[in-house]
Scaffold this motif. Sequence first.
Motif, PDB file in Angstrom:
ATOM      1  N   UNK B 146       0.831  -1.203   0.000  1.00 22.45           N
ATOM      2  CA  UNK B 146       0.000   0.000   0.000  1.00 22.45           C
ATOM      3  C   UNK B 146       0.862   1.248   0.000  1.00 22.45           C
ATOM      4  N   UNK B 147       0.514   2.188  -0.896  1.00 22.39           N
ATOM      5  CA  UNK B 147       1.319   3.400  -1.060  1.00 22.39           C
ATOM      6  C   UNK B 147       0.755   4.591  -0.288  1.00 22.39           C
ATOM      7  N   UNK B 148      -0.584   4.662  -0.112  1.00 24.64           N
ATOM      8  CA  UNK B 148      -1.178   5.829   0.540  1.00 24.64           C
ATOM      9  C   UNK B 148      -2.513   5.444   1.194  1.00 24.64           C
ATOM     10  N   UNK B 149      -3.033   6.363   2.007  1.00 24.06           N
ATOM     11  CA  UNK B 149      -4.260   6.058   2.761  1.00 24.06           C
ATOM     12  C   UNK B 149      -5.459   5.824   1.844  1.00 24.06           C
ATOM     13  N   UNK B 170       2.762  -2.407   3.903  1.00 24.41           N
ATOM     14  CA  UNK B 170       2.816  -0.991   3.558  1.00 24.41           C
ATOM     15  C   UNK B 170       4.223  -0.647   3.094  1.00 24.41           C
ATOM     16  N   UNK B 171       4.252   0.321   2.188  1.00 27.65           N
ATOM     17  CA  UNK B 171       5.561   0.851   1.798  1.00 27.65           C
ATOM     18  C   UNK B 171       5.903   1.971   2.770  1.00 27.65           C
ATOM     19  N   UNK B 172       7.128   1.949   3.270  1.00 20.69           N
ATOM     20  CA  UNK B 172       7.578   2.931   4.249  1.00 20.69           C
ATOM     21  C   UNK B 172       8.675   3.772   3.624  1.00 20.69           C
ATOM     22  N   UNK B 173       8.561   5.104   3.749  1.00 18.35           N
ATOM     23  CA  UNK B 173       9.699   5.930   3.343  1.00 18.35           C
ATOM     24  C   UNK B 173      10.356   6.509   4.579  1.00 18.35           C
ATOM     25  N   UNK B 174      11.641   6.824   4.455  1.00 13.48           N
ATOM     26  CA  UNK B 174      12.405   7.171   5.667  1.00 13.48           C
ATOM     27  C   UNK B 174      13.663   7.935   5.312  1.00 13.48           C
ATOM     28  N   UNK B 175      14.241   8.515   6.341  1.00 14.72           N
ATOM     29  CA  UNK B 175      15.533   9.167   6.184  1.00 14.72           C
ATOM     30  C   UNK B 175      16.616   8.127   6.431  1.00 14.72           C
ATOM     31  N   UNK B 187       4.437   5.543   3.311  1.00 15.34           N
ATOM     32  CA  UNK B 187       4.141   6.251   4.554  1.00 15.34           C
ATOM     33  C   UNK B 187       5.441   6.563   5.273  1.00 15.34           C
ATOM     34  N   UNK B 188       5.518   7.755   5.850  1.00 17.21           N
ATOM     35  CA  UNK B 188       6.782   8.174   6.449  1.00 17.21           C
ATOM     36  C   UNK B 188       7.045   7.522   7.801  1.00 17.21           C
ATOM     37  N   UNK B 189       8.296   7.152   7.999  1.00 17.90           N
ATOM     38  CA  UNK B 189       8.695   6.507   9.250  1.00 17.90           C
ATOM     39  C   UNK B 189       8.880   7.524  10.365  1.00 17.90           C
ATOM     40  N   UNK B 194       3.805   5.940   9.207  1.00 15.43           N
ATOM     41  CA  UNK B 194       3.864   4.497   8.929  1.00 15.43           C
ATOM     42  C   UNK B 194       3.214   3.710  10.077  1.00 15.43           C
ATOM     43  N   UNK B 195       3.525   4.129  11.296  1.00 19.00           N
ATOM     44  CA  UNK B 195       2.947   3.453  12.462  1.00 19.00           C
ATOM     45  C   UNK B 195       1.430   3.621  12.470  1.00 19.00           C
ATOM     46  N   UNK B 196       0.943   4.831  12.125  1.00 20.83           N
ATOM     47  CA  UNK B 196      -0.512   5.074  12.034  1.00 20.83           C
ATOM     48  C   UNK B 196      -1.156   4.121  11.030  1.00 20.83           C
TER      49      UNK B 196
END
Lengths: 83, 449, 350
Positions: B146-149, B170-175, B187-189, B194-196
């Motif tokens: 999953x890419x977005x809500x 879910x796909x997670x994006x991060x620094x 979803x951002x880490x 992402x946790x949401x």
Amino acid sequence: MKLKKNLAISETGFVFDPSTGDSYTLNTTGLEIIQMLREGKNPEIITRKMTKTYDVDANTFERYYYDFIGMLKQMQLVAPDEE
Amino acid sequence: MEKKVFERPVIKKLSAGMPAKFGLQVRHEPVTQIDGVPIKTLMEEYGSPLFVYSEKKIRQTYKEACRAFSSRYPNVLFAWSYKTNYLNAVCNVFHQEGAWAEVVSGFEYQKALVNGVSGDQIIFNGPDKSKEELELAVQNRSLIHIDHFDELYDLIEIGENSNIKPKVAIRVNMDTGIYPAWDRFGFNYENGEAWDALHRIMHADNLELLGLHTHIGTYIMGTEPYKIAASKLAELAIGLSSKFDHQLQYIDIGGGFASKNTLKGVYYPGTDTAPSFEDYADAITSVLIKANFRHNKLPLLILETGRALIDDAGYLAGTVIATKRLANGQRATILDAGVNLLFTSFWYDHDIRPAKPMSDQTEETAFFGPLCMNIDVIRKNMMYPLLKKGDPYVIQRVGAYNNTQWLQFITLRPNVVMIDEKGETHLIRKKETLQTLNKMESVPDHLKI
Amino acid sequence: MKNNKLTIAISGLNNVDSPGPGIPVIRGIRESKLFESRIIGLAYENLEPGPYMHEFVDKTYKVPYPSEGVEQVMERIEYIHELESVDVIIPNFDSEIYAFIRLADRLNRMGIRTFLPTLKQFEERHKSNLPQFGKTHGVKVPQSVAVTSFEEIEDLKRDEKIGFPLMVKGKFYDAYKAQNLEQAFIYFNRISARWGLPVVIQEFIKGTEVNVVALGDGNGQTIGAVPMRKQYITDKGKAWGGITLDEPSMLDFARHLISSTKWRGGIELELIRTPDNELYMIEINPRLPAWVYLAVAAGQNLPEAMVLLATGNDVLPFTDYEIGKMFIRYSFDMICDLSEFEKLSTLGEL
């Protein structure tokens, strides 16, 4: 078409133009042609000699010959026309 | 008397500046054959230009990558990234080797199905999945990342109306220390999104959460970012386990491994600097093995690397159309393949090789493609052997992204062949003809002449 | 060791107004009383002065730039080795160090010694990695970020990561101070055209630049270290003159760093002393610098020590150096013969 008179051309293919201070290198075919030009040979003779030694026909040679002459002109290694 | 090989005459000005660009000139070793098949023969039979794939090389690279990961981690799976190269023959080599399919559109999804990939071995990624496509993927029990809500809610709805629970991650994006970070996918880490999303999924009765996915960027020349990515995903997985007592089945670390091509503007060649599969594997698996997964139960590790698996196996062979001099005296060599076929020349300094032996003489030349467009430049300047009209050349490492991003622009797309492990050549994509294109067009009656 | 003649191949022979370290390193080696030397020059360009300086360089070979790939470099070294039987190679350009580190094992098997940092040491001190490096080894460093496009500099400013003025630095060489985005744009383009990407954007630290040249033995011991301040800096950012300092804090800094990294080989630390007397490390160069002869003259022949370490000899650490020793750089018109230029440019050897 004549080469500048004072060009120094060595057997290794190194060319020095004393009037500008620039130096150049030639590959084997370039060196052979430039030596013939210096001896005052005309394009017909050069073509004949080159097509005899190398696996190239006169038409193909002509194309690369004039391309080479163009480079010499661009580098100003050719004497300004006397007439 | 046998005549000598003719090389076109050339004169070079010795550079006076310091340091100049080239140093001692190096030899460009010719590439005269691929897997024993002479380039000359290939082009006589299939025309010029011509894409050539080595099946042997694909299998060899795949095995090398598998070995690098499997020797360090108990449970590893590769999924072939369709967008990198979706020529069916190429995909099927990977599928035969055991790779699943990783697709990012409905079109790619269909392609994988037609190639015979079982639905439950397709990973469906990307921001663009229509409701219909999602429904099909759910029916086929594919893994949906999953890419977005908006997509998450679509899936909840599909799950409610179906007797099959959608299998999701879910796909997670991060620094990961890479600048800029890719934050547009998933979803951002760091900000907790992402946790949401994971919470939302855990509270939806009709979704089956199987994994976590990330894809940190492209052409990553270091291994450190992968360590960071693996540890962040592991942390999320362990968090899920302690909060919901939910054990994830897999962690998908995506791709982004560099191939051995040299990026434009980079000093050292890619052949010297690209990390090996061993390097990447070491970084990723060492982090996962050290993470505190419950009962030491390590999740399946999925990899979606595309470029590093296929780039080396693809070649583009062609012929010199002409050589000319530019206004400033610089040589220009016009090739019969340009940016239309070699999209990657926008970001690589491609490795162009003569396809027959040449002398050591070189001259500075630009390489242009055949298009009547100023942008059609393959290399701006290279010290290169003295090519003539009609001379064959080969561009190495073109297997990734070119046969998916090539353009039907000004010219038609050429034949693509694959050399099998026995040295037999197979046509795997026919060259386009005028008819190929015209059959999709129609001219209204009043415009007919 | 005495009466021993070593063949040493050395690069960085561009002894021009912004000189490479080659000739200064050779001067140190030539002064050794422990061994004699035959110096093989490794040159990239026909006009590098080194090849024509016959009192320092016995024979020169042109070599391909490391950007052509390590295999190309190796092929040339094999050729040279066959003719010259090289004992030691000392690469002196930052851009070469990486290639020679990668080749070190293969060279060693051929009987050619090097004395270089490890790949890990080399990689971790990259300008773009400075913040992490500072943390690991407990030294103060400026904020540094590697960027691959100009837009990222705008982002850095917008995100308030690094403000103006800032330093724009090349991967290997060149550094400019930019006061605003326009200047940063110009320097970014200039540097990326010459040294490729990434370009490093660094926080500007106000203070006086001071430098240390040192040699680490690879086990954490500092064989020698000499601190220096550049007395005048040319428009190319190079020292015109410099003077050795009596500055224990700089020596402590260097010894601490060499011990913490277990640095192997020559090293130049570029430090800024702030008005509050704190030392910030702005750069580590993984080689001896062009001003290394000042250290030799002050009593620490680091090039000689490096050759001894490379050839497996024990070297006792230097304990002293002369304080207030100065160097003044000068240029000199060497008269050369066209035939030598011809030889180097057409045959690649002189």
